[in-house]
Design a protein around this motif. Structure first.
Motif, short mmCIF file in Angstrom:
data_model
loop_
_atom_site.label_atom_id
_atom_site.label_comp_id
_atom_site.label_asym_id
_atom_site.label_seq_id
_atom_site.Cartn_x
_atom_site.Cartn_y
_atom_site.Cartn_z
N ALA A 358 0.84 -1.21 0.00
CA ALA A 358 0.00 0.00 0.00
C ALA A 358 0.87 1.26 0.00
O ALA A 358 1.83 1.36 0.75
CB ALA A 358 -0.91 -0.02 1.23
N ASP A 359 0.52 2.19 -0.83
CA ASP A 359 1.28 3.45 -0.93
C ASP A 359 0.65 4.53 -0.07
O ASP A 359 -0.56 4.53 0.17
CB ASP A 359 1.29 3.94 -2.38
N CYS A 360 1.48 5.47 0.36
CA CYS A 360 0.96 6.69 0.98
C CYS A 360 1.30 7.85 0.07
O CYS A 360 2.45 8.01 -0.35
CB CYS A 360 1.59 6.91 2.36
N TRP A 361 0.30 8.66 -0.23
CA TRP A 361 0.49 9.76 -1.19
C TRP A 361 0.55 11.12 -0.51
O TRP A 361 0.74 12.13 -1.18
CB TRP A 361 -0.64 9.75 -2.23
N ASN A 362 0.34 11.16 0.77
CA ASN A 362 0.36 12.47 1.45
C ASN A 362 0.74 12.27 2.91
O ASN A 362 -0.08 11.85 3.72
CB ASN A 362 -1.02 13.14 1.33
N ARG A 363 1.97 12.61 3.22
CA ARG A 363 2.47 12.42 4.59
C ARG A 363 1.99 13.51 5.56
O ARG A 363 2.28 13.45 6.74
CB ARG A 363 4.00 12.36 4.58
N GLU A 364 1.28 14.49 5.05
CA GLU A 364 0.62 15.46 5.94
C GLU A 364 -0.62 14.83 6.58
O GLU A 364 -1.08 15.25 7.62
CB GLU A 364 0.17 16.68 5.13
N VAL A 365 -1.16 13.84 5.87
CA VAL A 365 -2.40 13.20 6.34
C VAL A 365 -2.09 11.89 7.07
O VAL A 365 -2.63 11.63 8.14
CB VAL A 365 -3.36 12.94 5.15
N ILE A 366 -1.23 11.07 6.48
CA ILE A 366 -0.83 9.80 7.12
C ILE A 366 0.67 9.88 7.40
O ILE A 366 1.49 9.87 6.49
CB ILE A 366 -1.13 8.59 6.20
N TYR A 367 1.00 9.98 8.68
CA TYR A 367 2.40 10.12 9.07
C TYR A 367 3.06 8.75 9.13
O TYR A 367 2.41 7.74 9.37
CB TYR A 367 2.50 10.78 10.45
N PRO A 368 4.40 8.72 8.94
CA PRO A 368 5.09 7.45 9.10
C PRO A 368 5.21 7.07 10.58
O PRO A 368 5.22 7.96 11.44
CB PRO A 368 6.48 7.72 8.51
N PHE A 369 5.30 5.79 10.85
CA PHE A 369 5.42 5.32 12.23
C PHE A 369 6.66 5.92 12.91
O PHE A 369 6.65 6.23 14.09
CB PHE A 369 5.50 3.79 12.24
N SER A 370 7.72 6.11 12.12
CA SER A 370 8.98 6.61 12.68
C SER A 370 8.89 8.07 13.12
O SER A 370 9.69 8.55 13.91
CB SER A 370 10.09 6.46 11.64
N SER A 371 7.89 8.77 12.61
CA SER A 371 7.74 10.18 12.96
C SER A 371 6.24 10.50 13.02
O SER A 371 5.68 11.15 12.15
CB SER A 371 8.45 11.02 11.88
N PRO A 372 5.58 10.02 14.08
CA PRO A 372 4.11 10.03 14.09
C PRO A 372 3.50 11.42 14.26
O PRO A 372 4.19 12.37 14.64
CB PRO A 372 3.77 9.14 15.29
N PHE A 373 2.20 11.48 14.00
CA PHE A 373 1.45 12.73 14.19
C PHE A 373 1.36 13.07 15.67
O PHE A 373 1.58 14.20 16.09
CB PHE A 373 0.06 12.55 13.57
N LYS A 374 1.01 12.07 16.49
CA LYS A 374 0.99 12.25 17.94
C LYS A 374 1.56 10.99 18.58
O LYS A 374 1.31 9.89 18.10
CB LYS A 374 -0.44 12.47 18.47
N ASP A 375 2.30 11.17 19.67
CA ASP A 375 2.95 10.02 20.29
C ASP A 375 1.97 9.01 20.88
O ASP A 375 2.20 7.82 20.85
CB ASP A 375 3.93 10.48 21.38
#
Ligand code: FES
Length: 576
Positions: A358-375
């Motif tokens: 599965a691809d992610c096309w927008n890291r503003e919406v879906i953050y990577p696990f290594s640098s999450p949106f909230k801890d």
């Protein structure tokens, strides 16, 4: 695998050369159904929650037609049937009061009829758990299909989210920051297409749970209702359920403990609704899967929130879909070692097979696990003398500085008391207070309404206060936010410690330590318990009476005690 037509449930009705077979087929023929449909092919029930009183599911007739196309294509025989629908915005006292009733409707409708496999059409909040619970008790091949979220709300150039902006705008009106005319104008700007709430509220959370449990096809959670690909998914669901019947892929093979653990972690990663806690506990209870309230804390603690969606974040479900949707989130979890990759899903593949590319096309919406949106994404399960059987809080929607707090209780005895006094200028309350509301639990309200995120007093809002700690035995809308402790068990109406709190008591909340403490001596609490009088025995009749007598507490999922478990789908005795 042998596909033995003679052993199918439906053969007991349609496969007979006798008087009963005549009856079963003859009346069906009044719908213009030709003979070949009764030749032993899989009969697929399409369980429809369409209703004009449930606006989130009002497009379900179209969806059902698309499912039928797929069923016919694969040589199945689709039969659509209605069940009671639960429209979150209109029903009183609360749809939760009727979730278990609908689950009974679903279960008995499936068992009583010649159905070999079932597609559940789900959308508005409680329709998803109600249908899954009912189907789980029958044990047939089952596929859940969500109706999809509405398109983004748009108001004066800004995205606005279902529910979330109602709370926000209401607070702005009370604070004098928005006129009533503007408030009214926002109404039609918010709900501008078919579909359910497009925030990560309960409906979107439960649609995500369907996908994470493996009960829906990939992409089930996020395709907007108005997007043609939602109809495509419905078509494919119709094709797949016929294959599931032929493969004997029953619901219990999908809804395993691993599936629930995947769903709980996914709930953390999407910043999902606290309502999912109650619903998943109830669904697991129907299957005999041992799922506990504490599993939510254990599994969710290490999961950060990856999804920047309202109410925890900024975007909406339409954006989520364009960014890659739930498969992109599940891939992140899998790569982080937090997914049971071998969990089976309804399409016959494992979870990991479905999402590994599965691809992610927008890291503003879906953050990577290594640098999450909230801890902190998961649900915190709190315990202490105020909640011996647990309470929950959603850290991603809370104010960080309030997650460790000691404050003076401002107590409301019930929802009517709250409404009567919250805006009383004489109410002694400030931003350090802890608002407490009693008697809003499963029996107390009744039905455990979504009133736990009590709106703040206007006088605090006018001073710019946006959050205070709130505690109740109620639930909270998945679209809401704040430092809100919910589902306190046992509830006040059955004599839980919440019933004993008095104005001025000091309460300590420590989310990190998972602690909720009423700082009152044991002796004083014993004296208050002695003086406590239970609410009067209800005198009602019908469903309300049955609900009151049998509903379980929140930590058990609020199912009726006699509905826990399954009876399978044996063919009932003939009618005549
Ligand atoms: Fe139906 Fe929100 S009101 S999903």
């Amino acid at each position: 695998m042998t596909d033995d037509k003679a052993k199918r449930r439906s053969a007991e009705w349609f496969g007979r050369a006798d008087k009963d077979g005549f009856n079963h087929r003859s009346w069906m023929r009044n719908q213009g159904l030709p003979s070949h449909l009764f030749d032993g092919r899989p009969v697929i029930g399409i369980c429809n929650t369409w209703s004009e009183l449930t606006p989130c599911n009002a497009h379900f007739r179209t969806i059902a037609e698309r499912v039928k196309r797929g069923v016919y294509e694969m040589g199945g025989f689709p039969l659509e049937f209605p069940v009671m629908s639960l429209g979150e915005t209109l029903m009183r006292p609360t749809t939760m009061m009727f979730r278990n009733l609908v689950s009974m409707d679903v279960e008995e409708s499936i068992r009583a009829n010649p159905i070999d496999g079932v597609v559940l059409l789900v959308g508005c909040d409680k329709t998803t758990p109600a249908l899954l619970m009912g189907a789980a008790s029958c044990g047939l091949p089952t596929l859940a299909l969500s109706g999809g979220p509405m398109l983004n709300g748009r108001f004066r150039g800004e995205d606005i989210g279902s529910g979330t902006h109602v709370w926000k705008f209401d607070a702005m009106v009370k604070a004098g920051e928005m006129t009533m005319a503007d408030f009214m104008e926002a109404e039609s700007c918010m709900s501008r297409s078919p579909g359910h709430c497009m925030t990560m509220g309960t409906a979107s959370t439960m649609a995500s749970m369907v996908e994470a449990l493996g009960m829906g096809l990939p992409a089930n959670a996020a395709i907007p209702a108005a997007d043609s690909r939602r109809n495509t998914l419905a078509h494919l669901a119709g094709r797949r359920i016929v294959e599931m019947v032929r493969e004997d892929l029953t619901i219990d093979k999908v809804l395993t403990k691993k599936a629930f653990e995947n769903a709980i972690r996914t709930n953390g990663a999407i910043g999902g609704s606290t309502n999912a806690v109650i619903h998943l506990l109830a669904i697991a209870g129907r299957l005999g899967v041992e799922l506990m309230l504490d599993d939510w804390d254990r599994l969710g603690r290490e999961v950060p929130c990856l999804v920047n969606l309202m109410p925890s974040g900024r975007y909406l479900m339409e954006d989520f879909y364009y960014a890659g949707g739930l498969p992109a989130v599940l891939r992140e979890l899998g790569e982080a070692g937090l997914l049971h990759k071998d969990a089976l899903t309804v399409n016959g593949a494992t979870m990991w097979d479905n999402v590994k590319d599965a691809d992610c096309w927008n890291r503003e919406v879906i953050y990577p696990f290594s640098s999450p949106f909230k801890d902190q994404g998961g649900i915190a399960v709190l315990r202490g003398n105020l909640a011996p059987d647990g309470a929950v809080l959603k850290p991603s929607a809370a104010t960080p500085k309030l997650m460790r707090h000691r404050g003076r209780a401002v107590v409301f005895e019930d929802i009517d008391d709250y409404k009567a006094r919250v805006d009383d200028p004489a109410l002694e309350i400030d931003e350090t207070s802890v608002m407490v509301m009693k008697n809003c639990g499963p029996k107390g309200y009744p039905g455990m309404a979504e009133v736990g995120n009590m709106a703040l007093p206007a006088k605090l809002l006018k001073r710019g206060v946006t959050d205070v700690v709130r505690i109740s035995d109620a639930r909270m809308s998945g679209t809401a936010y704040g430092t809100v402790v919910l589902h306190t068990a046992p509830e006040a109406a059955v004599g839980g410690p919440l019933a004993l709190v008095q104005n001025g008591d000091m309460i300590e909340l420590d989310v990190e330590a998972r602690r909720l403490h009423l700082d009152v001596s044991e002796a004083e609490l014993a004296a208050r318990r002695e003086a406590w009088t239970p609410p009067e025995e209800p005198t009602g009749r019908g469903w309300a009476r049955l609900h009151d007598l049998h509903v379980n507490q929140a930590d058990k999922g609020c199912d009726l005690d006699f509905l826990v478990g399954a009876s399978g789908a044996p063919v009932p005795r003939e009618s005549h």
